[in-house]
Design an enzyme around this catalytic site. Sequence first.
Site: not given
Length: 240
Positions: A7, A9, A52, A57, A163, A168
């Site tokens: 995963d 970010e 945003e 995260h 997140h 994750d």
Amino acid sequence: MREIVLDTETTGFDPESGDRIVEIGAVELWNHVATGETYHVYINPERSMPEEAFGVHGIGPDLLETPRPAEKGEVTLKDKPVFAKVGQGFRDFVGDAKLVIHNASFDMKFLNAELKWMGMAPLPMDQAIDTLAIARKRFPGSPASLDALCRRFNIDNSNRLLHGALLDSEILAEVYLELIGGRQPDFGLSTSAASGPGGADDWRPSPRATPLPPRITDEERAAHEAFVEKLGESALWTRA
């Protein structure tokens, strides 16, 4: 069979518009079992962090338009390495293993953009296994987000307040194993690489080269024949 559940970010949605990766997390599976080996790194994106993305995260308060000190659980990025410093190490960890990713096109797009900017070869798209696509095929019309799949499979994701790439990927590893049939989809009996996703459904047992010898004794066979004879011509064993 080695697989990497992965995963990322990012600062946004489009690397071609200037968005960058800020975190990579990955866990290693061997024959669908977690080995305990992980890869995790925070990355300085060399740009500001949109509000945003920060809200998703919680990474990089020092990169916000109005920077501020990090609060508990938040990660600052200005002192972290840039992707060019970690890209080779990431590539070495991944190797040629299959990459298990939820919404693979998104993460692969970012990873390949970063590798391209380093002058490295991209990761082939067919190296990725998209758990989002698997979930939509298995449960058409149902929510297929990671949180929704955790609820479906009763996987504890209570620590997922924000997140985070490593958390994750650990959760996704559990979801992936459920999607392909449980924690031991092949019961650990197969040593063939074809026994994984896309291969197990094609496997069929072949006849033994040498039939096994019968395990009943002559006395047991004689007793059975005497029993059938007593039943007469209508006995099931006498039918062709």
